[in-house]
Scaffold this motif. Structure first.
Motif, PDB file in Angstrom:
ATOM      1  N   ALA A  49       0.822  -1.212   0.000  1.00 15.08           N
ATOM      2  CA  ALA A  49       0.000   0.000   0.000  1.00 15.08           C
ATOM      3  C   ALA A  49       0.853   1.257   0.000  1.00 15.08           C
ATOM      4  CB  ALA A  49      -0.926  -0.007   1.216  1.00 15.08           C
ATOM      5  N   ALA A  50       2.128   1.142   0.385  1.00 14.05           N
ATOM      6  CA  ALA A  50       2.981   2.315   0.534  1.00 14.05           C
ATOM      7  C   ALA A  50       3.498   2.840  -0.796  1.00 14.05           C
ATOM      8  CB  ALA A  50       4.155   1.986   1.444  1.00 14.05           C
ATOM      9  N   ALA A  51       3.457   2.066  -1.858  1.00 14.06           N
ATOM     10  CA  ALA A  51       4.009   2.480  -3.138  1.00 14.06           C
ATOM     11  C   ALA A  51       3.172   1.892  -4.268  1.00 14.06           C
ATOM     12  CB  ALA A  51       5.458   1.999  -3.261  1.00 14.06           C
ATOM     13  N   PRO A  52       3.149   2.554  -5.424  1.00 12.99           N
ATOM     14  CA  PRO A  52       2.378   2.017  -6.544  1.00 12.99           C
ATOM     15  C   PRO A  52       2.959   0.701  -7.031  1.00 12.99           C
ATOM     16  CG  PRO A  52       3.741   3.874  -7.244  1.00 12.99           C
ATOM     17  CD  PRO A  52       3.817   3.818  -5.749  1.00 12.99           C
ATOM     18  N   GLY A  53       2.084  -0.192  -7.455  1.00 10.49           N
ATOM     19  CA  GLY A  53       2.522  -1.467  -7.994  1.00 10.49           C
ATOM     20  C   GLY A  53       2.834  -1.347  -9.468  1.00 10.49           C
ATOM     21  N   LEU A  54       3.126  -2.476 -10.094  1.00  7.19           N
ATOM     22  CA  LEU A  54       3.505  -2.468 -11.500  1.00  7.19           C
ATOM     23  C   LEU A  54       2.342  -2.063 -12.396  1.00  7.19           C
ATOM     24  CD1 LEU A  54       6.247  -3.183 -12.872  1.00  7.19           C
ATOM     25  CD2 LEU A  54       5.162  -5.312 -13.620  1.00  7.19           C
ATOM     26  N   ASP A  55       1.104  -2.166 -11.892  1.00  9.33           N
ATOM     27  CA  ASP A  55      -0.040  -1.752 -12.689  1.00  9.33           C
ATOM     28  C   ASP A  55      -0.297  -0.251 -12.638  1.00  9.33           C
ATOM     29  OD1 ASP A  55      -0.714  -2.052 -10.045  1.00  9.33           O
ATOM     30  OD2 ASP A  55      -2.360  -3.458 -10.395  1.00  9.33           O
ATOM     31  N   ASP A  56       0.492   0.498 -11.866  1.00  4.63           N
ATOM     32  CA  ASP A  56       0.500   1.953 -11.984  1.00  4.63           C
ATOM     33  C   ASP A  56       1.004   2.300 -13.393  1.00  4.63           C
ATOM     34  OD1 ASP A  56       0.848   4.824 -10.735  1.00  4.63           O
ATOM     35  OD2 ASP A  56       2.751   4.355 -11.736  1.00  4.63           O
ATOM     36  N   PRO A  57       0.362   3.230 -14.118  1.00  4.62           N
ATOM     37  CA  PRO A  57       0.752   3.493 -15.519  1.00  4.62           C
ATOM     38  C   PRO A  57       2.232   3.799 -15.707  1.00  4.62           C
ATOM     39  CG  PRO A  57      -1.346   4.534 -15.069  1.00  4.62           C
ATOM     40  CD  PRO A  57      -0.849   3.998 -13.751  1.00  4.62           C
ATOM     41  N   HIS A  58       2.819   4.581 -14.808  1.00  7.41           N
ATOM     42  CA  HIS A  58       4.236   4.916 -14.963  1.00  7.41           C
ATOM     43  C   HIS A  58       5.115   3.687 -14.728  1.00  7.41           C
ATOM     44  CE1 HIS A  58       7.900   7.169 -15.125  1.00  7.41           C
ATOM     45  NE2 HIS A  58       8.200   6.926 -13.857  1.00  7.41           N
ATOM     46  N   LYS A  59       4.787   2.896 -13.711  1.00  6.46           N
ATOM     47  CA  LYS A  59       5.559   1.683 -13.450  1.00  6.46           C
ATOM     48  C   LYS A  59       5.404   0.687 -14.598  1.00  6.46           C
ATOM     49  CE  LYS A  59       6.981   2.721  -9.223  1.00  6.46           C
ATOM     50  NZ  LYS A  59       8.395   2.932  -8.875  1.00  6.46           N
ATOM     51  N   LYS A  60       4.226   0.640 -15.167  1.00  3.59           N
ATOM     52  CA  LYS A  60       3.998  -0.273 -16.287  1.00  3.59           C
ATOM     53  C   LYS A  60       4.839   0.140 -17.490  1.00  3.59           C
ATOM     54  CE  LYS A  60       0.146  -2.503 -18.707  1.00  3.59           C
ATOM     55  NZ  LYS A  60      -1.317  -2.505 -18.903  1.00  3.59           N
ATOM     56  N   ASP A  61       4.952   1.429 -17.706  1.00  4.67           N
ATOM     57  CA  ASP A  61       5.797   1.921 -18.793  1.00  4.67           C
ATOM     58  C   ASP A  61       7.261   1.550 -18.542  1.00  4.67           C
ATOM     59  OD1 ASP A  61       5.987   3.703 -21.270  1.00  4.67           O
ATOM     60  OD2 ASP A  61       7.428   4.667 -19.925  1.00  4.67           O
ATOM     61  N   ILE A  62       7.704   1.667 -17.300  1.00  4.12           N
ATOM     62  CA  ILE A  62       9.061   1.252 -16.945  1.00  4.12           C
ATOM     63  C   ILE A  62       9.250  -0.236 -17.239  1.00  4.12           C
ATOM     64  CG2 ILE A  62      10.608   0.822 -14.995  1.00  4.12           C
ATOM     65  CD1 ILE A  62       9.688   3.494 -13.820  1.00  4.12           C
ATOM     66  N   ALA A  63       8.265  -1.048 -16.872  1.00  8.67           N
ATOM     67  CA  ALA A  63       8.342  -2.489 -17.140  1.00  8.67           C
ATOM     68  C   ALA A  63       8.489  -2.764 -18.633  1.00  8.67           C
ATOM     69  CB  ALA A  63       7.104  -3.193 -16.590  1.00  8.67           C
ATOM     70  N   MET A  64       7.734  -2.052 -19.440  1.00 14.58           N
ATOM     71  CA  MET A  64       7.810  -2.259 -20.882  1.00 14.58           C
ATOM     72  C   MET A  64       9.177  -1.854 -21.423  1.00 14.58           C
ATOM     73  SD  MET A  64       5.089  -3.725 -21.938  1.00 14.58           S
ATOM     74  CE  MET A  64       5.217  -3.455 -23.710  1.00 14.58           C
ATOM     75  N   GLN A  65       9.749  -0.785 -20.878  1.00 10.78           N
ATOM     76  CA  GLN A  65      11.090  -0.377 -21.309  1.00 10.78           C
ATOM     77  C   GLN A  65      12.136  -1.426 -20.930  1.00 10.78           C
ATOM     78  OE1 GLN A  65      12.187   3.924 -20.817  1.00 10.78           O
ATOM     79  NE2 GLN A  65      10.189   4.068 -19.823  1.00 10.78           N
ATOM     80  N   LEU A  66      12.016  -1.962 -19.726  1.00  9.10           N
ATOM     81  CA  LEU A  66      12.961  -2.980 -19.280  1.00  9.10           C
ATOM     82  C   LEU A  66      12.893  -4.224 -20.151  1.00  9.10           C
ATOM     83  CD1 LEU A  66      12.411  -2.662 -15.425  1.00  9.10           C
ATOM     84  CD2 LEU A  66      14.523  -2.097 -16.638  1.00  9.10           C
ATOM     85  N   VAL A  67      11.694  -4.689 -20.446  1.00 11.67           N
ATOM     86  CA  VAL A  67      11.540  -5.860 -21.304  1.00 11.67           C
ATOM     87  C   VAL A  67      12.074  -5.572 -22.704  1.00 11.67           C
ATOM     88  CG1 VAL A  67       9.865  -7.386 -22.430  1.00 11.67           C
ATOM     89  CG2 VAL A  67       9.622  -6.844 -20.005  1.00 11.67           C
ATOM     90  N   CYS A  68      11.790  -4.383 -23.221  1.00 11.74           N
ATOM     91  CA  CYS A  68      12.230  -4.021 -24.573  1.00 11.74           C
ATOM     92  C   CYS A  68      13.754  -3.977 -24.658  1.00 11.74           C
ATOM     93  CB  CYS A  68      11.625  -2.683 -24.976  1.00 11.74           C
ATOM     94  SG  CYS A  68      11.718  -2.332 -26.755  1.00 11.74           S
ATOM     95  N   SER A  69      14.403  -3.554 -23.586  1.00 13.33           N
ATOM     96  CA  SER A  69      15.871  -3.539 -23.610  1.00 13.33           C
ATOM     97  C   SER A  69      16.429  -4.940 -23.796  1.00 13.33           C
ATOM     98  CB  SER A  69      16.419  -2.905 -22.323  1.00 13.33           C
ATOM     99  OG  SER A  69      16.299  -3.771 -21.202  1.00 13.33           O
ATOM    100  N   ALA A  70      15.762  -5.938 -23.225  1.00 17.34           N
ATOM    101  CA  ALA A  70      16.214  -7.317 -23.338  1.00 17.34           C
ATOM    102  C   ALA A  70      15.787  -7.966 -24.648  1.00 17.34           C
ATOM    103  CB  ALA A  70      15.689  -8.135 -22.161  1.00 17.34           C
ATOM    104  N   GLU A  71      14.586  -7.640 -25.111  1.00 15.03           N
ATOM    105  CA  GLU A  71      14.059  -8.276 -26.314  1.00 15.03           C
ATOM    106  C   GLU A  71      14.578  -7.617 -27.590  1.00 15.03           C
ATOM    107  OE1 GLU A  71      12.132 -10.952 -26.459  1.00 15.03           O
ATOM    108  OE2 GLU A  71      11.881 -11.186 -24.308  1.00 15.03           O
TER     109      GLU A  71
END
Length: 287
Positions: A49-71
Motif C-alpha cells: 500500500a505504501a508504493a504504486p505497484g507495476l499496474d501503476d501506468p508509470h511503473k507499467k511503462d518502466i516495465a515495458m522499457q525494461l523488457v524491450c531492452s532485453a528483447e
C-alpha cells in the motif's frame, strides 16, 4: 560477443511505419487488475500500500522499457507494434510488443481479436495460414506479404490496442496478480512479468508456473512469512536454469545484470533512477 536472443529487430523491420500513440502512457489494464488486493501477511499488505505497484501506468511503462531492452536492445517499446520477423528458433514468426509467435497461438489469437474489432484489416487474409501454422514453426502461406501486412496494420490504433489488450490479459495481469498474491512488491511483480513473457504462462517445468514451483520449493514468499529478497533470488535462480536449457535464451544477463542488480540494491519498489545492462549494453531510466 554475448549471444543475442531470438527476438531481434532487423534494420528494415520498421521501415516506413508511422505509429498512432495512445493518449495515455499505457492502456489496457483492467480495473480488476488495478484494484487487485494485496494478499498475505498484514506486513506485506502495508508494504504494498505504501508504493504504486507495476499496474501503476508509470511503473507499467518502466516495465515495458525494461523488457524491450532485453528483447530488442531499445527502450522505445512503442516502436515494436510493427516488429515482425521469421526466425529459425522453432517459434515460426515472432512479432509485436511482447513477441507474439505463430507457433504458440498468441499471434493467431491477436489477429483474430483484431479482425473481430476491424473486419477486412490487412492481416485478416492470413488467418487460414496462421491457423495452419499454429503449433509448428511453419512459415507456409505467410512470408514477405504477411510481413508487409503486419507493418501496415501496425499503423492502425485498433491493432496497437489489440496487442496491448492481449499482452495484459495473457501476460501482464496474471503476472501482477500472482505476484501480489505472493506478497511481492513492484520489483517482484516485474520479475514475474518478464518471466511469463519469455517462458509462457503454463505450469510445465519450463514455463512460468514451473519456475515459480521450483522457487517455492527453495524459499517462502512474503505471503507465507518468507523473506522477499531470499524468495526472489530463488525465483531468479530457477529461471536461469530454465533459460540455459535453450540456446536462444542461454544469455542470462537480463537476470544477472538487470533484475539481480535491482534486487541486490534493495529497490523493491522499482524506483528510478535505474541503471542496468543486457548483453553488455548499458541502459538507464532517470525518472
Amino acid at each position: 560477443m554475448p549471444q543475442r536472443p531470438a527476438k531481434r529487430l532487423s534494420l528494415t523491420a520498421l521501415a516506413g511505419v508511422t505509429l498512432v500513440l495512445p493518449a495515455l502512457a499505457l492502456g489496457g489494464t483492467s480495473a480488476a487488475s488495478a484494484a487487485a488486493p494485496a494478499v498475505g501477511s498484514g506486513l506485506s499488505a502495508r508494504i504494498q500500500a505504501a508504493a504504486p505497484g507495476l499496474d501503476d501506468p508509470h511503473k507499467k511503462d518502466i516495465a515495458m522499457q525494461l523488457v524491450c531492452s532485453a528483447e530488442n536492445s531499445s527502450l522505445e517499446w512503442r516502436k515494436y507494434f510493427a516488429y515482425i520477423e521469421p526466425y529459425d528458433d522453432g517459434r515460426g514468426y515472432t512479432g509485436g510488443i511482447v513477441g507474439f509467435t505463430s507457433r504458440t497461438g498468441d499471434m493467431l489469437e491477436l489477429v483474430e481479436n483484431y479482425t473481430k474489432a476491424k473486419p477486412g484489416n490487412p492481416l485478416a487474409a492470413y488467418l487460414p495460414a496462421l491457423r495452419k501454422a499454429n503449433g509448428s514453426d511453419s512459415h507456409s502461406g505467410l512470408g514477405k506479404p504477411f510481413e508487409e501486412a503486419w507493418r501496415k496494420a501496425a499503423q492502425d490504433k485498433a491493432f496497437q490496442d489489440a496487442q496491448e489488450a492481449l499482452r495484459d490479459r495473457m501476460y501482464f495481469n496474471p503476472a501482477v496478480k500472482q505476484a501480489k498474491d505472493d506478497g511481492l512488491r513492484t520489483l517482484g511483480q516485474f520479475i514475474y512479468y518478464d518471466a511469463i513473457v519469455m517462458h509462457g504462462p503454463g505450469n510445465d517445468s519450463d514455463s512460468f508456473g514451473g519456475i515459480r514451483k521450483s522457487a517455492l520449493a527453495k524459499a517462502k514468499p512474503p505471503s507465507q512469512g518468507g523473506d522477499e529478497k531470499a524468495y526472489l533470488n530463488a525465483f531468479l535462480d530457477a529461471r536461469k536454469k530454465v533459460m540455459k536449457k535453450e540456446e536462444a535464451h542461454s544469455d542470462t544477463s537480463r537476470v544477472d545484470t538487470a533484475q539481480r542488480v535491482f534486487l541486490n540494491d534493495g529497490n523493491f519498489d522499482l524506483e528510478p533512477p535505474l541503471k542496468w545492462k543486457v548483453y553488455g549494453d548499458s541502459y538507464r531510466i532517470d525518472k
